[in-house]
Scaffold this motif. Structure first.
Motif, PDB file in Angstrom:
ATOM      1  N   PRO A  50      70.063  44.017  45.194  1.00  0.00           N
ATOM      2  CA  PRO A  50      69.025  44.426  46.149  1.00  0.00           C
ATOM      3  C   PRO A  50      68.235  43.268  46.741  1.00  0.00           C
ATOM      4  O   PRO A  50      67.801  43.328  47.886  1.00  0.00           O
ATOM      5  CB  PRO A  50      68.118  45.336  45.301  1.00  0.00           C
ATOM      6  CG  PRO A  50      69.002  45.842  44.206  1.00  0.00           C
ATOM      7  CD  PRO A  50      69.953  44.739  43.908  1.00  0.00           C
ATOM      8  N   ILE A 363      56.760  53.555  54.168  1.00  0.00           N
ATOM      9  CA  ILE A 363      56.889  53.880  52.758  1.00  0.00           C
ATOM     10  C   ILE A 363      57.584  55.237  52.636  1.00  0.00           C
ATOM     11  O   ILE A 363      57.209  56.197  53.314  1.00  0.00           O
ATOM     12  CB  ILE A 363      55.511  53.947  52.060  1.00  0.00           C
ATOM     13  CG1 ILE A 363      54.770  52.622  52.203  1.00  0.00           C
ATOM     14  CG2 ILE A 363      55.670  54.335  50.593  1.00  0.00           C
ATOM     15  CD1 ILE A 363      55.372  51.486  51.422  1.00  0.00           C
ATOM     16  N   VAL A 389      67.509  55.568  49.386  1.00  0.00           N
ATOM     17  CA  VAL A 389      66.127  55.137  49.185  1.00  0.00           C
ATOM     18  C   VAL A 389      65.498  55.938  48.050  1.00  0.00           C
ATOM     19  O   VAL A 389      65.987  57.003  47.680  1.00  0.00           O
ATOM     20  CB  VAL A 389      65.289  55.299  50.468  1.00  0.00           C
ATOM     21  CG1 VAL A 389      65.749  54.329  51.539  1.00  0.00           C
ATOM     22  CG2 VAL A 389      65.356  56.734  50.990  1.00  0.00           C
ATOM     23  N   GLN A 390      64.399  55.423  47.532  1.00  0.00           N
ATOM     24  CA  GLN A 390      63.667  56.088  46.463  1.00  0.00           C
ATOM     25  C   GLN A 390      62.233  56.344  46.908  1.00  0.00           C
ATOM     26  O   GLN A 390      61.703  55.631  47.767  1.00  0.00           O
ATOM     27  CB  GLN A 390      63.671  55.226  45.203  1.00  0.00           C
ATOM     28  CG  GLN A 390      65.048  54.953  44.649  1.00  0.00           C
ATOM     29  CD  GLN A 390      65.018  54.031  43.439  1.00  0.00           C
ATOM     30  OE1 GLN A 390      63.955  53.682  42.944  1.00  0.00           O
ATOM     31  NE2 GLN A 390      66.196  53.654  42.961  1.00  0.00           N
ATOM     32  N   LYS A 391      61.619  57.354  46.300  1.00  0.00           N
ATOM     33  CA  LYS A 391      60.225  57.665  46.608  1.00  0.00           C
ATOM     34  C   LYS A 391      59.349  56.442  46.330  1.00  0.00           C
ATOM     35  O   LYS A 391      59.518  55.741  45.337  1.00  0.00           O
ATOM     36  CB  LYS A 391      59.750  58.853  45.787  1.00  0.00           C
ATOM     37  CG  LYS A 391      58.382  59.388  46.194  1.00  0.00           C
ATOM     38  CD  LYS A 391      58.046  60.658  45.425  1.00  0.00           C
ATOM     39  CE  LYS A 391      56.714  61.248  45.871  1.00  0.00           C
ATOM     40  NZ  LYS A 391      55.578  60.351  45.618  1.00  0.00           N
ATOM     41  N   ASP A 392      58.436  56.173  47.263  1.00  0.00           N
ATOM     42  CA  ASP A 392      57.473  55.067  47.219  1.00  0.00           C
ATOM     43  C   ASP A 392      58.105  53.703  47.496  1.00  0.00           C
ATOM     44  O   ASP A 392      57.428  52.673  47.374  1.00  0.00           O
ATOM     45  CB  ASP A 392      56.730  55.019  45.881  1.00  0.00           C
ATOM     46  CG  ASP A 392      55.894  56.280  45.639  1.00  0.00           C
ATOM     47  OD1 ASP A 392      55.337  56.801  46.630  1.00  0.00           O
ATOM     48  OD2 ASP A 392      55.816  56.743  44.489  1.00  0.00           O
ATOM     49  N   GLU A 393      59.377  53.668  47.882  1.00  0.00           N
ATOM     50  CA  GLU A 393      60.011  52.402  48.251  1.00  0.00           C
ATOM     51  C   GLU A 393      59.550  51.987  49.650  1.00  0.00           C
ATOM     52  O   GLU A 393      59.406  52.822  50.547  1.00  0.00           O
ATOM     53  CB  GLU A 393      61.528  52.534  48.228  1.00  0.00           C
ATOM     54  CG  GLU A 393      62.268  51.235  48.538  1.00  0.00           C
ATOM     55  CD  GLU A 393      63.777  51.370  48.349  1.00  0.00           C
ATOM     56  OE1 GLU A 393      64.456  50.332  48.325  1.00  0.00           O
ATOM     57  OE2 GLU A 393      64.269  52.514  48.214  1.00  0.00           O
ATOM     58  N   ARG A 394      59.345  50.696  49.839  1.00  0.00           N
ATOM     59  CA  ARG A 394      58.986  50.180  51.159  1.00  0.00           C
ATOM     60  C   ARG A 394      60.261  49.784  51.904  1.00  0.00           C
ATOM     61  O   ARG A 394      61.127  49.072  51.364  1.00  0.00           O
ATOM     62  CB  ARG A 394      58.058  48.973  51.033  1.00  0.00           C
ATOM     63  CG  ARG A 394      57.601  48.414  52.372  1.00  0.00           C
ATOM     64  CD  ARG A 394      56.445  47.465  52.215  1.00  0.00           C
ATOM     65  NE  ARG A 394      56.035  46.906  53.508  1.00  0.00           N
ATOM     66  CZ  ARG A 394      54.887  46.289  53.718  1.00  0.00           C
ATOM     67  NH1 ARG A 394      54.013  46.135  52.727  1.00  0.00           N
ATOM     68  NH2 ARG A 394      54.592  45.816  54.916  1.00  0.00           N
ATOM     69  N   ASP A 397      61.558  46.181  52.165  1.00  0.00           N
ATOM     70  CA  ASP A 397      62.053  45.542  50.947  1.00  0.00           C
ATOM     71  C   ASP A 397      63.564  45.709  50.782  1.00  0.00           C
ATOM     72  O   ASP A 397      64.163  45.119  49.875  1.00  0.00           O
ATOM     73  CB  ASP A 397      61.358  46.124  49.712  1.00  0.00           C
ATOM     74  CG  ASP A 397      59.909  45.699  49.598  1.00  0.00           C
ATOM     75  OD1 ASP A 397      59.545  44.656  50.188  1.00  0.00           O
ATOM     76  OD2 ASP A 397      59.126  46.409  48.927  1.00  0.00           O
ATOM     77  N   MET A 398      64.180  46.520  51.649  1.00  0.00           N
ATOM     78  CA  MET A 398      65.624  46.747  51.574  1.00  0.00           C
ATOM     79  C   MET A 398      66.338  45.607  52.307  1.00  0.00           C
ATOM     80  O   MET A 398      66.089  45.369  53.490  1.00  0.00           O
ATOM     81  CB  MET A 398      65.974  48.099  52.201  1.00  0.00           C
ATOM     82  CG  MET A 398      65.282  49.281  51.518  1.00  0.00           C
ATOM     83  SD  MET A 398      65.353  50.801  52.511  1.00  0.00           S
ATOM     84  CE  MET A 398      67.125  51.072  52.590  1.00  0.00           C
ATOM     85  N   TYR A 406      66.647  51.198  59.439  1.00  0.00           N
ATOM     86  CA  TYR A 406      66.871  51.251  57.992  1.00  0.00           C
ATOM     87  C   TYR A 406      67.759  52.445  57.692  1.00  0.00           C
ATOM     88  O   TYR A 406      67.503  53.557  58.150  1.00  0.00           O
ATOM     89  CB  TYR A 406      65.532  51.398  57.246  1.00  0.00           C
ATOM     90  CG  TYR A 406      64.581  50.254  57.472  1.00  0.00           C
ATOM     91  CD1 TYR A 406      64.697  49.068  56.767  1.00  0.00           C
ATOM     92  CD2 TYR A 406      63.560  50.363  58.426  1.00  0.00           C
ATOM     93  CE1 TYR A 406      63.821  48.013  56.976  1.00  0.00           C
ATOM     94  CE2 TYR A 406      62.682  49.311  58.646  1.00  0.00           C
ATOM     95  CZ  TYR A 406      62.816  48.140  57.919  1.00  0.00           C
ATOM     96  OH  TYR A 406      61.952  47.093  58.143  1.00  0.00           O
TER      97      TYR A 406
END
Length: 443
Positions: A50, A363, A389-394, A397-398, A406
Motif C-alpha cells: 500500500p 474520507i 477501500v475501508q471505512k475512515d480511509e483517506r 493515502d491510496m 480513486y
C-alpha cells in the motif's frame, strides 16, 4: 483443487509470483489444473504494498529462496501483476533455465521510453513525438518537451500513477512537482532491475527516475489485444474493449470482452503487435498491447505494451471462454504452446466495472457490509465484487491510483449481452453504496 492426477505422475509445481486468493481460485478452475500444484511465491501485498515502497533485490532474493526450498527445478514460474512481478519473473526464469522472454526483452517493453524507441525504428511515421524528461531539471525539461498539449508519464508507470495531461506551463509545473515527490517509489526499484541487464546502452542513461512526454494520440475507442509469442510467431487470442470516463477521459470505467470491433481493425492491430514483439526480441511469454482507434478516420495508434497477461481480464476470459488466461502464462512457462478455449464459458459477454470517486480528496464514511454483498450475490449469483477501500480511509493515502480519480471497487459481471451487463451494474450501484466525505484541497 482436486488431488486427482494421472497414476504415477507427480503434480507440476507452478510458482506464482505475487499470489492472491482470488486469482489462484481462477487458476484452480482452469481445465487440467488438477495436475498442478500452485506454490505461492511472494504475496500480492509484498509486490504491491500500500505504501508503494519496494525493495526489488530483497524480493528477488526472497523469491529465489522460496523456489529453492521446494527442491528441484520449477515446472513453471508465472505472474499476473505489473512491475515488479514482470521483471522478477523474467530474472527467475533466466536463473532456472526456463522458457520465457529474456529480461532484456522485458525491459524494452517495461521502459516506456525504450519501447517508443523500438516503435520508431519500425513505424517512424506512426510513432508519436516523444521526449525523455528529467523532473529534477525543470527548465531543461520545458525546453525539450513537445508542444502543448501532451501526456506526461514515468518511464516505468503503474496503474496510471503520475500520469498527467499537460496543457500549459502551470500543468507542467504541477506534474513535475508531483513526479519529484513520488517518481522514486517505482523508479528506484526499476533501476535495480535495469542493473541486472547486460546492456542498456540503447536508452543512454534514461533511467527509472525519468518521465516521458508524448504527443497526444487519444481516440474515441480504446482496446487491448491479449497475446503471446510462440517460437517467434505472435498469436492473438482475445480483444478487450476499454471504456473511459472522467477528466480527459483518462480513467477506466469498464473493460468488456469480447470487444465489439471490426475484424480488419483487430487484424491491423495484430500485425502491428507482431512486428513490435519481433523488433523487441520478445519470445516465449504472454503480453498485451493497448491501442486507440478512431472509427471515423480508421486511425490506429499504439498506446503501450505490457509484458504480462492482464489480471483484470482473467475473470472475463473465464466467464466467456471457460478458462482464465493464466492458462497461457503457465503453458508457455512449461515450454508448451498454449491452447486457450474459445466460447466455452457460461456468458456471451463479460465486463469489469470500476467504481470511482472523482473527488480531489475525501474520507470513506460508508462501505458495503458482508451481508449486503452476500444478499446481492443471491440475486446476481455470478457477480464478483471487490471493495478496495475501508471505512475512515483517506483517498489520498491510496498509492496505486491514476492522477484524476480513486478506484473504490471492482465488479465483475457476465451476461447475454451488453444491456444485461449494464442493468446488473446499475443494480450493484443501488445495492452497494460507498459514501465519501469530500475534503478541501488544503486538508
Amino acid at each position: 483443487m482436486s488431488n486427482e492426477t494421472p497414476a504415477g505422475e507427480a503434480k507440476k509445481k507452478i510458482f506464482v509470483v505475487g499470489a492472491d486468493d482470488y486469482n489462484l481460485s481462477l487458476i484452480e478452475k482452469i481445465p487440467g489444473a488438477q495436475t498442478w500444484e500452485l506454490v505461492r511465491t511472494l504475496e500480492w501485498s509484498d509486490c504491491q504494498p500500500p505504501s508503494g515502497r519496494i525493495d526489488f533485490d530483497e524480493l528477488y532474493e526472497r523469491a529465489k529462496s522460496i523456489i529453492d526450498d521446494q527442491g528441484g527445478k520449477p515446472d513453471a514460474i508465472i505472474g499476473y501483476l505489473d512491475f515488479p512481478v514482470t521483471s522478477l519473473v523474467s530474472l527467475l526464469r533466466r536463473d532456472y533455465g526456463m522458457p520465457g522472454a529474456s529480461p532484456q526483452a522485458v525491459a524494452r517493453v517495461e521502459h516506456k521510453y525504450w519501447a517508443r524507441l523500438k516503435q520508431k525504428e519500425i513505424f517512424p511515421e506512426e510513432t508519436p513525438e516523444f521526449r525523455a524528461i528529467n523532473p529534477f531539471e525543470p527548465e531543461n525539461s520545458k525546453r525539450k518537451a513537445p508542444d502543448y498539449p501532451f501526456w506526461l508519464k514515468p518511464v516505468k508507470g503503474h496503474s496510471s500513477v503520475l500520469g498527467f495531461m499537460v496543457e500549459d506551463d502551470g500543468d507542467f509545473d504541477e506534474a513535475l512537482h508531483a513526479c519529484r515527490q513520488k517518481i522514486h517509489l517505482i523508479g528506484e526499484p526499476f533501476n535495480a532491475f535495469l542493473d541486472h541487464l547486460e546492456d542498456t546502452s540503447e536508452i543512454d542513461g534514461i533511467d527509472g527516475n525519468f518521465a516521458v512526454a508524448e504527443q497526444l494520440i487519444s481516440a474515441p475507442r480504446q482496446f487491448t489485444l491479449e497475446g503471446y509469442v510462440w517460437q517467434g510467431e505472435t498469436r492473438i487470442y482475445g480483444a478487450v474493449e476499454s471504456l473511459r470516463e472522467g477528466k480527459h477521459e483518462s480513467s477506466f470505467s469498464r473493460y468488456q470482452y469480447p470487444a465489439d470491433l471490426p475484424d480488419d481493425v483487430i487484424a491491423r492491430a495484430s500485425d502491428i503487435a507482431a512486428k513490435m514483439m519481433d523488433a523487441i526480441g520478445y519470445d516465449g511469454s504472454p503480453f498485451n498491447v493497448e491501442f486507440f482507434h478512431d472509427p471515423g478516420s480508421g486511425a490506429l495508434h499504439l498506446l503501450e505494451i505490457n509484458a504480462r497477461i492482464s489480471k483484470s481480464h482473467s475473470p472475463l476470459f473465464h466467464m466467456v471462454d471457460g478458462a482464465a488466461h493464466q492458462k497461457v502464462a503457465i503453458e508457455l512457462s512449461m515450454g508448451m504452446e498454449p491452447d486457450m478455449p474459445k466460447g466455452r464459458g457460461k456468458d456471451a459477454v463479460a465486463g469489469k466495472f470500476m467504481l470511482r470517486s472523482f473527488e480531489a480528496d475525501g474520507i470513506v464514511k460508508r462501505v458495503p457490509s458482508a451481508d449486503e454483498i452476500a444478499e446481492l450475490k443471491r440475486i446476481l449469483p455470478d457477480i464478483d465484487a471487490n471493495v478496495l477501500v475501508q471505512k475512515d480511509e483517506r483517498l489520498s493515502d491510496m498509492f496505486y491510483q491514476d492522477s484524476y480519480s480513486y478506484e473504490l471497487a471492482d465488479v465483475f459481471l457476465g451476461g447475454h449481452d451488453e444491456e444485461m451487463l449494464e442493468d446488473a451494474y446499475n443494480r450493484v450501484l443501488d445495492s452497494l453504496p460507498i459514501h465519501i466525505k469530500p475534503l478541501p484541497a488544503s486538508s
